[in-house]
Scaffold this motif. Structure first.
Motif, PDB file in Angstrom:
ATOM      1  N   HIS A  31      49.282  45.780  49.758  1.00 15.29           N
ATOM      2  CA  HIS A  31      49.487  45.807  48.306  1.00 15.29           C
ATOM      3  C   HIS A  31      49.409  47.233  47.773  1.00 15.29           C
ATOM      4  O   HIS A  31      50.116  47.580  46.814  1.00 15.29           O
ATOM      5  CB  HIS A  31      48.461  44.909  47.617  1.00 15.29           C
ATOM      6  CG  HIS A  31      48.852  43.460  47.614  1.00 15.29           C
ATOM      7  ND1 HIS A  31      49.720  42.916  46.697  1.00 15.29           N
ATOM      8  CD2 HIS A  31      48.507  42.447  48.454  1.00 15.29           C
ATOM      9  CE1 HIS A  31      49.885  41.632  46.941  1.00 15.29           C
ATOM     10  NE2 HIS A  31      49.165  41.314  48.018  1.00 15.29           N
ATOM     11  N   ARG A  32      48.573  48.053  48.366  1.00 13.03           N
ATOM     12  CA  ARG A  32      48.530  49.461  47.958  1.00 13.03           C
ATOM     13  C   ARG A  32      49.823  50.194  48.332  1.00 13.03           C
ATOM     14  O   ARG A  32      50.295  51.059  47.593  1.00 13.03           O
ATOM     15  CB  ARG A  32      47.351  50.166  48.647  1.00 13.03           C
ATOM     16  CG  ARG A  32      45.989  49.894  48.051  1.00 13.03           C
ATOM     17  CD  ARG A  32      44.968  50.812  48.740  1.00 13.03           C
ATOM     18  NE  ARG A  32      43.653  50.739  48.149  1.00 13.03           N
ATOM     19  CZ  ARG A  32      42.655  51.559  48.465  1.00 13.03           C
ATOM     20  NH1 ARG A  32      42.848  52.506  49.380  1.00 13.03           N
ATOM     21  NH2 ARG A  32      41.482  51.439  47.893  1.00 13.03           N
ATOM     22  N   LEU A  51      46.278  42.920  54.153  1.00 17.77           N
ATOM     23  CA  LEU A  51      46.852  42.541  52.866  1.00 17.77           C
ATOM     24  C   LEU A  51      46.478  43.539  51.771  1.00 17.77           C
ATOM     25  O   LEU A  51      47.310  43.912  50.942  1.00 17.77           O
ATOM     26  CB  LEU A  51      46.378  41.145  52.472  1.00 17.77           C
ATOM     27  CG  LEU A  51      47.138  39.968  53.080  1.00 17.77           C
ATOM     28  CD1 LEU A  51      46.519  38.653  52.639  1.00 17.77           C
ATOM     29  CD2 LEU A  51      48.600  40.022  52.673  1.00 17.77           C
ATOM     30  N   HIS A  52      45.214  43.957  51.764  1.00 23.33           N
ATOM     31  CA  HIS A  52      44.791  44.918  50.744  1.00 23.33           C
ATOM     32  C   HIS A  52      45.548  46.232  50.889  1.00 23.33           C
ATOM     33  O   HIS A  52      46.011  46.811  49.904  1.00 23.33           O
ATOM     34  CB  HIS A  52      43.282  45.156  50.862  1.00 23.33           C
ATOM     35  CG  HIS A  52      42.697  45.879  49.697  1.00 23.33           C
ATOM     36  ND1 HIS A  52      42.639  45.343  48.428  1.00 23.33           N
ATOM     37  CD2 HIS A  52      42.140  47.126  49.610  1.00 23.33           C
ATOM     38  CE1 HIS A  52      42.066  46.211  47.603  1.00 23.33           C
ATOM     39  NE2 HIS A  52      41.763  47.296  48.297  1.00 23.33           N
ATOM     40  N   ASP A  76      46.610  39.530  46.900  1.00 26.16           N
ATOM     41  CA  ASP A  76      45.569  40.386  47.463  1.00 26.16           C
ATOM     42  C   ASP A  76      44.252  39.614  47.531  1.00 26.16           C
ATOM     43  O   ASP A  76      44.025  38.656  46.790  1.00 26.16           O
ATOM     44  CB  ASP A  76      45.401  41.632  46.585  1.00 26.16           C
ATOM     45  CG  ASP A  76      44.699  42.763  47.327  1.00 26.16           C
ATOM     46  OD1 ASP A  76      44.297  42.574  48.494  1.00 26.16           O
ATOM     47  OD2 ASP A  76      44.550  43.850  46.728  1.00 26.16           O
TER      48      ASP A  76
END
Length: 553
Positions: free
Chosen positions: A192-193, A188-189, A148
């Motif tokens: 990842h969530r 990407l953030h 991340d």
């Protein structure tokens, strides 16, 4: 396989049962079709691999040969299909019998010599089987997401959109924005969530649509890599793009996977990489607006709000480096960066790698318009390099429009700032370094470019599509200030005669903007422009030519 043979589309059948009698012998065509499907080959591919005519393959699978196949053909088929010793024995036994009358494929339960249930059609793809037991192997669970992004700030509204999944349908979301807007960081953030919702894994593919020194990835090569990550053996991957895409969709069917396709060039590159059924979420990033992807949700990234921009700079530079800086100086600094995440990170990196520098010193360097883009670089990374990649994707007419529109928008800003310096103050001498700038009307662009209004409109739309322009108001186009500076630099470098020609010969017409917009989009020293004399919106229709418009070169 220790005496048992895997019958295509059926259970395990005893090897003794295959040889028990002519009546129990399965149809040769059904066997070949099943083994070919297992090997993920088309009839044409099997024929090429075996060195046989494709018509022979078709007749064998249709049980339409009038005589038994030759032993050499049987051996070539066995090698092409990768059959083991037990399967070769079955194939040889079936091929040595009398030419079949109408096929009667039978499905035999394990350990039984006879049965009555018809064989179902073979499935297009099944997970690989163990060589000893024939039991399916567990498909791999790829986890390919890069780490991340450290210090991610803001974008809560966009993250909320990306988090709303419709599990009944294949979800595709395309994130677009100008170079440096933070598209990959957001994807990407968000990924990842979201990853815990996808138990079958995640894939990450850089498509290199806009990468210095690399051509955009070929979808055919990309599919080969992805299929390998999903457990498909190299020799089982078809040659043709459409066949690879179909196999990819088959492998993903029934799985819940998260797929990130980063840095896409266009819809053609992306389309073969989209799942065909529900259960998967695909996040795509691109500098282009991928409006040609039917059913995809569009998320367009703009610059950061001022508070988020300051938080990003503080986190990237280090709280200790900005502890003594006034909030007004920090606000002005990120405005000089155009509130653009890439520019803010580069400015923070400059401060971090020069321990003797202070925030006021960095701000003074950024206030010199001629060196602004030169300051926003660290190593091989720069705003200029990022914008160069977008510029190279334009055709010659679009490049010329980009250069001339940027050059004369820059001139309009400078003229307006100088004309009103006494009213607004010294800070306006660099008007337009933030997001705001001179508005461009279609008819004015047509005059500037020496072309028709429809042609000018098409060129503006093209620059809008690749996020080199934006349209804040219907029919009014505007450059981000860093993009405008880049366009002007390209004009000076490639059309010096035009760049030196005086253009503006009359006082520009001012267009007042709402104060909230001026504060967010103007680079002044922490204060809005005088409300009645705002140079941040300047219709190029008020530009007059001193001699002639630029040539069409």
């Amino acid at each position: 396989m220790s005496g048992d043979v895997l019958s295509p589309g059926a259970g395990l059948v005893s090897g003794d049962a295959w040889a028990s009698s002519a009546e129990s012998r399965p149809a040769l065509g059904a066997l070949l079709r099943g083994w070919r499907d297992r090997a993920l080959l088309t009839q044409e591919q099997l024929a090429a691999r075996a060195g046989l005519d494709v018509r022979t393959i078709r007749r064998l699978e249709a049980d339409a040969l009038l005589r038994r196949p030759r032993s050499k053909s049987v051996r070539l088929l066995a090698e092409a299909l990768g059959l083991d010793a037990a399967e070769v024995s079955v194939l040889t036994h079936c091929a040595s019998g009398p030419p079949p009358t109408p096929p009667r494929p039978r499905r035999l339960p394990a350990g039984s010599a006879s049965g009555s249930a018809p064989t179902p059609p073979p499935t297009p793809w099944q997970p690989p089987t163990g060589s000893a037991s024939g039991t399916p192997l567990t498909p791999p669970t790829p986890r390919q997401l890069p780490a991340d992004v450290a210090g991610f700030v803001g974008r809560e509204q966009e993250l909320g959109v990306l988090g709303r999944l419709d599990r009944a349908e294949t979800a595709v979301t395309a994130i677009d924005g100008m170079a440096g807007a933070g598209k990959t960081a957001l994807a990407l953030h968000a990924a990842h969530r979201l990853a815990p919702r996808f138990p079958d894994g995640d894939l990450f593919v850089d498509l290199h649509g806009f990468t210095c020194g690399k051509a955009p990835a070929d979808p055919r090569d990309t599919l080969a890599r992805v299929l390998g990550a999903l457990g498909v053996h190299e020799e089982s991957i078809p040659a043709h793009l459409d066949d690879r895409a179909a196999l990819y969709r088959s492998v993903l069917a029934g799985r819940r996977m998260l797929i990130v396709l980063d840095n896409a060039a266009d819809e053609t590159q992306v389309r073969p990489l989209l799942p065909g059924t529900g259960g998967c979420l695909t996040l795509i990033t691109s500098r282009r607006r991928l409006v040609g992807l039917d059913g995809a949700r569009m998320v367009s990234l703009h610059v950061l709000p001022l508070a988020d921009a300051i938080a990003l700079f503080t986190g990237a530079a280090g709280a200790e480096r900005v502890a003594s800086a006034a909030m007004e100086a920090l606000a002005e600094l990120v405005r000089r960066c155009g509130l653009l995440p890439l520019a803010i990170r580069l400015a923070a990196a400059r401060l971090r790698t020069h321990p003797a520098w202070t925030v006021p010193h960095l701000l003074a360097r950024l206030e010199e318009r001629q060196r602004l883009l030169g300051e926003l670089r660290i190593g091989r990374h720069s705003v200029t390099a990022a914008l160069d990649l977008s510029y190279r994707e334009l055709d010659p007419a679009e490049r010329r429009a980009y250069r001339l529109l940027g050059l004369h928008a820059n001139a309009a800003i400078a003229h307006a700032a100088n004309a009103h310096a006494g009213v607004v103050g010294a800070g306006v001498a660099d008007a337009g370094v933030g997001v705001g700038g001179a508005d461009i009307a279609v008819d004015s662009a047509a005059v500037l470019l020496g072309t028709s209004v429809p042609r000018a409109s098409a060129l503006l739309d093209r620059l809008l599509e690749v996020n080199l322009l934006r349209e804040p108001v219907l029919g009014r186009y505007r450059f981000h200030a860093l993009v405008r500076a880049h366009a002007a630099e390209m004009a000076v470098a490639q059309e010096p005669a035009v760049a030196q020609e005086p253009v503006i010969t009359q006082e520009p017409t001012m267009a007042q903007e709402p104060e909230a917009d001026r504060r967010a989009e103007s680079p002044g020293r922490g204060r809005p422009y005088a409300s009645a004399q705002t140079p941040s919106s300047f219709p190029l229709g008020s530009v007059k030519w001193n001699r002639r418009p630029p040539g069409n070169s």
